[in-house]
Design a protein around this motif. Structure first.
Motif, PDB file in Angstrom:
ATOM      1  N   LYS A 381      -5.740  40.484 -26.279  1.00 51.26           N
ATOM      2  CA  LYS A 381      -5.792  41.852 -25.780  1.00 51.26           C
ATOM      3  C   LYS A 381      -4.579  42.069 -24.874  1.00 51.26           C
ATOM      4  O   LYS A 381      -4.002  41.101 -24.373  1.00 51.26           O
ATOM      5  N   THR A 382      -4.234  43.322 -24.640  1.00 50.17           N
ATOM      6  CA  THR A 382      -3.066  43.592 -23.797  1.00 50.17           C
ATOM      7  C   THR A 382      -3.217  42.949 -22.427  1.00 50.17           C
ATOM      8  O   THR A 382      -2.276  42.399 -21.873  1.00 50.17           O
ATOM      9  N   LYS A 383      -4.425  42.993 -21.897  1.00 54.62           N
ATOM     10  CA  LYS A 383      -4.597  42.431 -20.554  1.00 54.62           C
ATOM     11  C   LYS A 383      -4.417  40.908 -20.522  1.00 54.62           C
ATOM     12  O   LYS A 383      -4.175  40.328 -19.472  1.00 54.62           O
ATOM     13  N   ASP A 384      -4.490  40.276 -21.685  1.00 55.58           N
ATOM     14  CA  ASP A 384      -4.241  38.825 -21.738  1.00 55.58           C
ATOM     15  C   ASP A 384      -2.814  38.482 -21.322  1.00 55.58           C
ATOM     16  O   ASP A 384      -2.545  37.406 -20.784  1.00 55.58           O
ATOM     17  N   ILE A 385      -1.897  39.404 -21.632  1.00 62.65           N
ATOM     18  CA  ILE A 385      -0.490  39.126 -21.301  1.00 62.65           C
ATOM     19  C   ILE A 385      -0.344  39.041 -19.785  1.00 62.65           C
ATOM     20  O   ILE A 385       0.293  38.137 -19.254  1.00 62.65           O
ATOM     21  N   ASP A 386      -0.971  39.987 -19.085  1.00 65.57           N
ATOM     22  CA  ASP A 386      -0.899  39.944 -17.615  1.00 65.57           C
ATOM     23  C   ASP A 386      -1.698  38.773 -17.056  1.00 65.57           C
ATOM     24  O   ASP A 386      -1.332  38.188 -16.042  1.00 65.57           O
ATOM     25  N   LEU A 387      -2.769  38.435 -17.759  1.00 56.63           N
ATOM     26  CA  LEU A 387      -3.559  37.284 -17.329  1.00 56.63           C
ATOM     27  C   LEU A 387      -2.695  36.017 -17.334  1.00 56.63           C
ATOM     28  O   LEU A 387      -2.711  35.222 -16.402  1.00 56.63           O
ATOM     29  N   LEU A 388      -1.873  35.882 -18.382  1.00 54.35           N
ATOM     30  CA  LEU A 388      -0.985  34.719 -18.473  1.00 54.35           C
ATOM     31  C   LEU A 388      -0.016  34.675 -17.289  1.00 54.35           C
ATOM     32  O   LEU A 388       0.190  33.626 -16.673  1.00 54.35           O
ATOM     33  N   VAL A 389       0.569  35.831 -16.999  1.00 51.99           N
ATOM     34  CA  VAL A 389       1.517  35.890 -15.879  1.00 51.99           C
ATOM     35  C   VAL A 389       0.813  35.475 -14.599  1.00 51.99           C
ATOM     36  O   VAL A 389       1.352  34.714 -13.784  1.00 51.99           O
ATOM     37  N   SER A 390      -0.405  35.936 -14.454  1.00 49.74           N
ATOM     38  CA  SER A 390      -1.147  35.620 -13.242  1.00 49.74           C
ATOM     39  C   SER A 390      -1.505  34.128 -13.166  1.00 49.74           C
ATOM     40  O   SER A 390      -1.374  33.504 -12.113  1.00 49.74           O
ATOM     41  N   ILE A 391      -1.920  33.548 -14.281  1.00 52.74           N
ATOM     42  CA  ILE A 391      -2.238  32.103 -14.250  1.00 52.74           C
ATOM     43  C   ILE A 391      -0.985  31.306 -13.903  1.00 52.74           C
ATOM     44  O   ILE A 391      -1.004  30.425 -13.048  1.00 52.74           O
ATOM     45  N   ALA A 392       0.130  31.669 -14.572  1.00 45.98           N
ATOM     46  CA  ALA A 392       1.373  30.927 -14.338  1.00 45.98           C
ATOM     47  C   ALA A 392       1.740  30.969 -12.859  1.00 45.98           C
ATOM     48  O   ALA A 392       2.121  29.966 -12.265  1.00 45.98           O
ATOM     49  N   SER A 393       1.598  32.139 -12.250  1.00 40.78           N
ATOM     50  CA  SER A 393       2.010  32.265 -10.842  1.00 40.78           C
ATOM     51  C   SER A 393       1.082  31.476  -9.924  1.00 40.78           C
ATOM     52  O   SER A 393       1.463  31.078  -8.833  1.00 40.78           O
ATOM     53  N   LYS A 394      -0.150  31.255 -10.396  1.00 39.02           N
ATOM     54  CA  LYS A 394      -1.076  30.507  -9.536  1.00 39.02           C
ATOM     55  C   LYS A 394      -0.889  29.000  -9.643  1.00 39.02           C
ATOM     56  O   LYS A 394      -1.286  28.253  -8.749  1.00 39.02           O
TER      57      LYS A 394
END
Ligand code: FMN
Ligand code: SF4
Ligand code: FES
Lengths: 447, 193
Positions: A381-394
């Motif tokens: 889903k589109t929100k998965d892309i932002d989820l990835l960015v968020s996991i990476a930053s954490k």
């Protein structure tokens, strides 16, 4: 720009044998160092040379050596890191296979400079052939009095042994390597204390990459000042670049630092252009951990200046528009390569290789892998892309060793520069099914 | 906790007597001598390699306990290491273990096709062993030979610049029971070719 230091005489027949290697100036540095230089003078030459670690981080080698604890009175160790497992990197294997004495010569000089009487070469277990070649070369060196007791009558003793790993990327990280050499799981240690103070068996230890050590003989012979004249700015000397992916001439090239990236990719002396006459899409210039850059940003910086193969130029623009020289694993992607598929692939790699000690890395790499798997298979889903960015930053910055960072940078960079490909995957699940990943020539043979 | 919680494959003990030959023991003592006094545990990984190679291609509890006794360490110290490193197999494998690299650089050069073709030819999935016990198929991460992608390793031998025809030849050669030359027996030219 043709300049050979570590690969000099590589084409000479039989150069992997001691007698031929010596006929071509091999081991002269040893005589010079042991007979006419103090250990500290060797360290000073390496500092003057400006040599930086070739294993990935680029830390100044002379400075690292000067940190070694000489006061404690504990035995000191030198370890050569030949774990070479960073995807895209295969230069150390090439060097050890073809010219093993270059490494051994460098290690003896380095051990002398550090006052170490025991040294190990930690080779990844898969390189069985390399281990055989190294053992033969070491035997030759012992027989010639270049290793063992009282080397060349100087009173300096050194024992050198090859130690085999058993398949674990994390053992390339220096403290994990030390644990592994002690016969344990490759779990990285918290730093400080750094290995220079408490390393192997809790004794002062220096860990250096194969290529770093292979430079030492030349520096001793010719002096640090001469070395510093090669290259550009603070990127002195030459660098081995292992080029792979969709190019005409994959292989290991020794370049003078400062070579334009454009020339490296398109000149026949190096990669020879993109395979099949295709367009260049992107490059990962320093091993799988470093940020991927699209064509425009790998050839020129955001300011429009030609990008050069050097520590500074490749990292210009920081992680917003730059990348890193890293280990010199240069992976080239053509116009048909799927960036999402590759990012998923790299994520799976880091998840598989995480040692599991820290939760952000252990859990985060697992999450990134499964979210990317979902996107790659048309269920994202589109929100998965932002989820990835968020996991990476954490993950980034919150772990014991840099593997956590190494896992998050490629994901963050791929989304930064190729967000449209991720969105395409999310929006057109039916179309991406037909994308074939990887081109195998002669694919039709069975039909 | 009930007994079944401990029935991980690793903990199945066959209680078979295992021992290295005197020549191998000598080799092992040389390896141990490479490390300082009291640090004999450092020899663990090199010894496990030898054990696996000489004792049937994989490790079981009997072998690991034997190795522990040789090094005067506890069995758990050996289990810890054997389970961490991907080159140690804790379940029986075929005579030839085919390990295909599936990491990025190999994948963009056709590594996935190689894997699919092998699955089809051997009629097994990744992770399985053929019923005749000849081949095990595994996917492994970057073998440090990306410049010759796609790449695979069979036991200790590297096969590079693969295509489907080469796979056919390699499988036929292995099937004809031709023993693989050990790396130390190859000339350096053979190794590089
Ligand atoms: C996850 C990880 C993997 C690494 N793998 C390698 C490797 O395979 N070879 C290597 O030389 N350095 C590797 N390094 C870097 C080492 O930790 C260390 O910095 C290096 O060996 C120091 O040598 P140098 O200063 O000569 O570069 C790795 C680091 C990390 C965090
Ligand atoms: S960052 Fe990952 S690999 Fe490094 S110590 Fe933590 S869990 Fe292990
Ligand atoms: S990616 Fe296959 S050998 Fe490196």
């Amino acid at each position: 720009m043709e300049r050979k230091i570590v690969l000099e005489h590589i084409d000479v027949e039989g150069i992997q044998h001691l007698d031929v290697y010596r006929q071509h100036g091999g081991y002269l540095s040893l005589k010079k160092a042991l007979k006419s230089m103090t250990p500290d003078e060797v360290v000073t030459e390496v500092k003057t040379a400006g040599l930086r670690g070739r294993g990935g981080a680029g830390f100044p080698t002379g400075m690292k050596w000067s940190f070694i604890d000489k006061k404690s009175g504990n035995p000191r160790y030198l370890i050569c890191n030949a774990d070479e497992s960073e995807p895209g990197t295969f230069k150390d294997r090439y060097l050890m296979q073809h010219i093993p004495h270059r490494l051994i010569e460098g290690m003896i000089c380095a051990a002398y400079a550090l006052g170490a009487n025991k040294a190990y070469i930690y080779v990844r277990g898969e390189f069985k052939a390399v281990i055989g070649i190294l053992n033969t070369a070491i035997k030759e060196a012992y027989a010639a009095g270049l290793l063992g007791k009282n080397i060349l009558g100087s009173g300096f003793d050194l024992d050198l042994h090859v130690h085999s790993g058993a398949g674990a990327y994390i053992c390339g990280e220096e403290t994990a390597l030390i644990e592994s050499l002690e016969g344990k799981r490759g779990n990285p240690r918290l730093k400080p204390p750094f290995p220079a103070i408490k390393g192997l068996y809790q004794c002062p230890t220096v860990v250096n990459n194969v290529e770093t050590l292979a430079n030492i003989g030349w520096i001793v012979n010719n002096g640090g000042e001469e070395y510093a004249k090669i290259g550009i700015g603070r990127s002195t000397g030459t660098k081995l670049i292992s080029a792979c992916g969709n190019i005409n001439k994959p292989g290991v090239y020794e370049i003078e630092l400062g070579l334009p990236v454009h020339e490296f990719i398109y000149s026949d002396a190096y990669c020879g252009g993109i395979k099949g006459g295709k367009e260049l899409k992107a490059v990962v210039p320093g091993g799988s951990s470093v940020p991927i850059l699209p064509k425009e940003l790998i050839l020129k910086t955001i300011e429009g200046v030609d990008r050069l193969m050097s520590y500074e130029s490749l990292s210009e623009g920081g992680f917003i528009s730059g990348s890193m020289l890293g280990s010199g694993g240069f992976i080239v992607f053509d116009e048909d390569a799927c960036i999402v598929r590759n990012t998923y692939n790299f994520s799976r790699f880091y998840h598989h290789e995480s040692c599991g000690q820290c939760s952000p890395c252990r859990e985060g790499t697992s999450w990134m892998e499964s979210v990317l798997h979902r996107i790659e298979n048309g269920q994202g889903k589109t929100k998965d892309i932002d989820l990835l960015v968020s996991i990476a930053s954490k993950i980034e910055g919150n772990t014991i060793c840099p593997l956590g960072d190494a896992a998050s940078w490629p994901v963050a960079a791929a989304i930064r520069h190729f967000r449209h490909e991720f969105e395409f995957h999310v929006n057109h699940p039916e179309l991406i099914k037909n994308i074939k990943h990887g081109n195998l020539e002669k694919l039709d043979v069975k039909n | 906790m009930s007994e079944k919680h401990f029935k991980h494959k690793l903990y199945v003990k066959e209680n078979k007597a295992v021992a290295f030959s005197p020549t191998t023991l000598e080799k092992i003592n040389t390896i141990i001598s490479h490390y300082p006094e009291g640090q004999q545990k450092s020899a663990l990984i090199p010894i496990l390699h030898i054990a696996q190679e000489e004792m049937g291609g994989s490790l079981n509890v009997d072998i690991m306990e034997y190795v522990a006794s040789l090094l005067s360490i506890t069995p758990i110290e050996v289990f810890e290491v054997a389970t961490f490193y991907s080159q140690f197999y804790l379940e029986p494998v075929g005579k030839y273990v085919i390990e295909v690299c599936h990491t990025g650089p190999c994948a963009i050069c056709g590594g996935e096709d190689i894997m699919a073709y092998l699955e089809e030819k051997l009629q097994i999935k990744v992770g399985e062993t053929t019923s005749d016990g000849l081949f095990s198929l595994k996917a492994v991460e970057c073998l440090g030979a990306c410049g010759s992608a796609p790449v695979m390793q069979v036991n200790t031998e590297f096969y590079e610049f693969l295509d489907l025809t080469k796979i056919d030849t390699i499988l036929a050669e292995l099937r004809s029971k031709k023993e693989l030359k050990k790396p130390e027996e190859q000339t350096w030219k053979e190794r590089l070719s």
